[in-house]
Design a protein around this motif. Structure first.
Motif, PDB file in Angstrom:
ATOM      1  N   GLN A  13       0.854  -1.181   0.000  1.00 28.73           N
ATOM      2  CA  GLN A  13       0.000   0.000   0.000  1.00 28.73           C
ATOM      3  C   GLN A  13       0.892   1.233   0.000  1.00 28.73           C
ATOM      4  N   GLN A  14       0.536   2.234  -0.804  1.00 26.01           N
ATOM      5  CA  GLN A  14       1.302   3.478  -0.762  1.00 26.01           C
ATOM      6  C   GLN A  14       0.782   4.333   0.395  1.00 26.01           C
ATOM      7  N   VAL A  15       1.721   4.815   1.204  1.00 32.60           N
ATOM      8  CA  VAL A  15       1.367   5.571   2.407  1.00 32.60           C
ATOM      9  C   VAL A  15       2.196   6.846   2.466  1.00 32.60           C
ATOM     10  N   GLU A  16       1.745   7.789   3.278  1.00 24.89           N
ATOM     11  CA  GLU A  16       2.508   8.990   3.590  1.00 24.89           C
ATOM     12  C   GLU A  16       3.053   8.841   5.008  1.00 24.89           C
ATOM     13  N   VAL A  17       4.367   8.994   5.143  1.00 23.57           N
ATOM     14  CA  VAL A  17       5.021   8.829   6.438  1.00 23.57           C
ATOM     15  C   VAL A  17       5.973   9.999   6.670  1.00 23.57           C
ATOM     16  N   GLU A  18       6.406  10.163   7.897  1.00 17.61           N
ATOM     17  CA  GLU A  18       7.327  11.240   8.222  1.00 17.61           C
ATOM     18  C   GLU A  18       8.661  11.031   7.521  1.00 17.61           C
ATOM     19  N   ALA A  19       9.186  12.079   6.923  1.00 18.07           N
ATOM     20  CA  ALA A  19      10.465  11.992   6.204  1.00 18.07           C
ATOM     21  C   ALA A  19      11.630  11.996   7.185  1.00 18.07           C
ATOM     22  N   PRO A  20      12.697  11.244   6.889  1.00 13.78           N
ATOM     23  CA  PRO A  20      13.889  11.311   7.739  1.00 13.78           C
ATOM     24  C   PRO A  20      14.525  12.699   7.660  1.00 13.78           C
ATOM     25  N   ARG A  21      15.105  13.145   8.763  1.00  5.12           N
ATOM     26  CA  ARG A  21      15.679  14.485   8.831  1.00  5.12           C
ATOM     27  C   ARG A  21      17.179  14.453   8.600  1.00  5.12           C
ATOM     28  N   ALA A  22      17.632  15.370   7.748  1.00  5.02           N
ATOM     29  CA  ALA A  22      19.057  15.446   7.430  1.00  5.02           C
ATOM     30  C   ALA A  22      19.898  15.742   8.661  1.00  5.02           C
ATOM     31  N   ASP A  23      19.350  16.507   9.609  1.00  7.88           N
ATOM     32  CA  ASP A  23      20.139  16.888  10.788  1.00  7.88           C
ATOM     33  C   ASP A  23      20.259  15.757  11.801  1.00  7.88           C
ATOM     34  N   ARG A  24      19.659  14.620  11.499  1.00  9.61           N
ATOM     35  CA  ARG A  24      19.756  13.478  12.404  1.00  9.61           C
ATOM     36  C   ARG A  24      20.610  12.345  11.826  1.00  9.61           C
ATOM     37  N   LEU A  25      21.295  12.597  10.735  1.00  7.77           N
ATOM     38  CA  LEU A  25      22.175  11.581  10.169  1.00  7.77           C
ATOM     39  C   LEU A  25      23.320  11.291  11.125  1.00  7.77           C
ATOM     40  N   ALA A  26      23.658  10.017  11.263  1.00  8.71           N
ATOM     41  CA  ALA A  26      24.836   9.628  12.022  1.00  8.71           C
ATOM     42  C   ALA A  26      26.068   9.734  11.132  1.00  8.71           C
ATOM     43  N   ALA A  27      27.237   9.718  11.737  1.00  7.72           N
ATOM     44  CA  ALA A  27      28.482   9.773  10.971  1.00  7.72           C
ATOM     45  C   ALA A  27      28.523   8.622   9.965  1.00  7.72           C
ATOM     46  N   GLY A  28      28.841   8.955   8.724  1.00 15.09           N
ATOM     47  CA  GLY A  28      28.929   7.959   7.665  1.00 15.09           C
ATOM     48  C   GLY A  28      27.642   7.722   6.910  1.00 15.09           C
ATOM     49  N   GLN A  29      26.526   8.296   7.392  1.00 18.75           N
ATOM     50  CA  GLN A  29      25.255   8.064   6.721  1.00 18.75           C
ATOM     51  C   GLN A  29      24.992   9.081   5.614  1.00 18.75           C
ATOM     52  N   VAL A  30      24.105   8.689   4.696  1.00 18.50           N
ATOM     53  CA  VAL A  30      23.710   9.515   3.559  1.00 18.50           C
ATOM     54  C   VAL A  30      22.188   9.478   3.466  1.00 18.50           C
ATOM     55  N   GLY A  75      19.998   6.628  -6.427  1.00 18.38           N
ATOM     56  CA  GLY A  75      19.386   7.846  -5.923  1.00 18.38           C
ATOM     57  C   GLY A  75      20.297   9.049  -5.998  1.00 18.38           C
ATOM     58  N   GLU A  76      19.752  10.182  -5.597  1.00 19.21           N
ATOM     59  CA  GLU A  76      20.492  11.437  -5.531  1.00 19.21           C
ATOM     60  C   GLU A  76      20.726  11.790  -4.068  1.00 19.21           C
ATOM     61  N   VAL A  77      21.974  12.133  -3.767  1.00 15.16           N
ATOM     62  CA  VAL A  77      22.316  12.491  -2.400  1.00 15.16           C
ATOM     63  C   VAL A  77      21.654  13.825  -2.044  1.00 15.16           C
ATOM     64  N   VAL A  78      20.863  13.806  -0.985  1.00 13.72           N
ATOM     65  CA  VAL A  78      20.223  15.021  -0.478  1.00 13.72           C
ATOM     66  C   VAL A  78      21.058  15.649   0.630  1.00 13.72           C
ATOM     67  N   ALA A  79      21.610  14.815   1.487  1.00 14.96           N
ATOM     68  CA  ALA A  79      22.467  15.272   2.579  1.00 14.96           C
ATOM     69  C   ALA A  79      23.431  14.144   2.900  1.00 14.96           C
ATOM     70  N   SER A  80      24.606  14.500   3.438  1.00 14.40           N
ATOM     71  CA  SER A  80      25.616  13.480   3.666  1.00 14.40           C
ATOM     72  C   SER A  80      26.478  13.795   4.875  1.00 14.40           C
ATOM     73  N   ARG A  81      26.780  12.750   5.638  1.00 14.67           N
ATOM     74  CA  ARG A  81      27.811  12.812   6.659  1.00 14.67           C
ATOM     75  C   ARG A  81      28.907  11.781   6.353  1.00 14.67           C
ATOM     76  N   HIS A  82      29.056  11.508   5.058  1.00  9.63           N
ATOM     77  CA  HIS A  82      30.119  10.622   4.571  1.00  9.63           C
ATOM     78  C   HIS A  82      31.069  11.465   3.730  1.00  9.63           C
ATOM     79  N   PRO A  83      32.370  11.338   3.921  1.00  9.61           N
ATOM     80  CA  PRO A  83      33.313  12.246   3.245  1.00  9.61           C
ATOM     81  C   PRO A  83      33.361  12.110   1.730  1.00  9.61           C
ATOM     82  N   GLU A  84      32.896  10.986   1.177  1.00 17.11           N
ATOM     83  CA  GLU A  84      32.993  10.777  -0.271  1.00 17.11           C
ATOM     84  C   GLU A  84      31.701  11.105  -1.012  1.00 17.11           C
TER      85      GLU A  84
END
Length: 323
Positions: A13-30, A75-84
């Motif tokens: 089923q297609q649903v609407e859910v809360e989007a993940p927040r860029a300011d909550r990325l852990a180190a190394g996450q994208v 995908g396209e990177v929206v936010a990153s805490r990975h150096p590459e």
């Protein structure tokens, strides 16, 4: 954001859910905005209702997360805490939480790499399974001049056939219940056997037994024994299929008396092998034209998964288009 939620066996089923927040990325996450996804055989048991055994859900959920089950993403990177990785980069690789059927996905940057963006995302998605096959082929060692058999000629098995042939295998035998003779020329298969694995292993002549057998089926316990029965004395079995059971019975007397080696494992060095996959595909562009055979809009994920569950002549990789 939108996501496809697996609400029950065989049902999205297609649903609407809360989007993940860029300011909550852990180190190394994208944080990725998804463009395409590939349906892997390892996703299909969950579509059919199996529990997720590969890793515990860190959030403690007892129902599948939105976007589950899919891990092959572009995908396209929206936010990153990975150096590459930087915002705006187009990348391919793993959705590390298997939640790739969603508008936005948080994933491990070590499982992503850039790709040739002249390819549409629904073609580039093939780089993730190709990376897995290249890494596994490295582990089995030298196959030059040897006979190899690949049990299962679905999307993964066909890539194994091609990669092992390119690595110098003298003869590649592809075994599948579905007739894959139409793909043999493109994927380097010298002999197509349209039969079950147990029938092949019971009838292969001693002189034709392969030195390497790749199990690329998974999801049941019997095929591993078929590989042990079919492989030559002193040979090697690569178990690449996904186990749905924790314990697999194997005839150890046959295994010991044939002096066999069994190999299995997961894909490591993911960023490196994704780049290797890009180079490999550049060297073999014909694969781009045939590997992804079916593309469905992401809003019809249920239809796409239902097709992937039913292998058919001429159907190879099934992809989702999220653009």
């Amino acid at each position: 954001m939108w996501a496809q939620r697996l609400s029950g066996p065989f049902t999205f089923q297609q649903v609407e859910v809360e989007a993940p927040r860029a300011d909550r990325l852990a180190a190394g996450q994208v944080l990725l905005a998804t463009r395409a996804g590939g349906i892997c055989g390892s996703d299909l048991p969950f579509f059919k209702g199996a529990p997720f055994l590969h890793a515990a859900d860190p959030a403690g959920r007892t129902t599948p997360a939105p976007g589950f089950p899919l891990h092959e993403v572009v995908g396209e990177v929206v936010a990153s805490r990975h150096p590459e990785h930087s915002p705006g980069d187009l990348v391919v690789g793993w959705a590390s939480a298997f939640d790739g059927i969603a508008e936005l996905v948080v994933t491990d940057g070590e499982g992503l790499a850039g790709y040739d963006t002249t390819m549409p995302p629904t073609t580039a998605v093939m780089l993730q399974p190709l990376a897995c096959v290249l890494y596994a082929a490295e582990q089995v060692g030298d196959v030059r001049g040897r006979t190899v058999a690949v049990i299962g000629q679905g999307p993964i098995g066909l890539l194994f056939s091609h990669v092992l042939k390119q690595r110098g295998a003298g003869r590649v035998v592809g075994v599948d219940r579905v007739d894959r003779s139409d793909a043999a020329g493109v994927f380097g298969v010298d002999e197509t056997v349209t039969a079950s694995a147990n029938l092949w292993s019971a009838t292969v002549a001693d002189a034709d037994r392969p030195e390497l057998v790749v199990e690329a089926v998974g999801h049941q316990v019997t095929t591993l024994q078929d590989c042990v029965d079919g492989v030559a004395f002193g040979g090697q079995v690569l178990y690449f299929g996904i186990p749905d059971d924790l314990v697999y019975p194997v005839d150890m007397m046959t295994f010991v008396r044939k002096n066999l080696t069994l190999r299995a494992g997961v894909t490591l060095e993911r960023r490196r092998v994704l780049r290797d996959a890009g180079s490999y595909l550049a060297d073999h562009p014909a694969l781009r034209e045939v590997y992804v055979s079916d593309v469905h809009p992401v809003g019809r994920a249920q239809e796409a998964f239902a097709a992937a569950v039913q292998p058919a002549v001429g159907q190879y990789k099934v992809a989702l288009d999220a653009t």
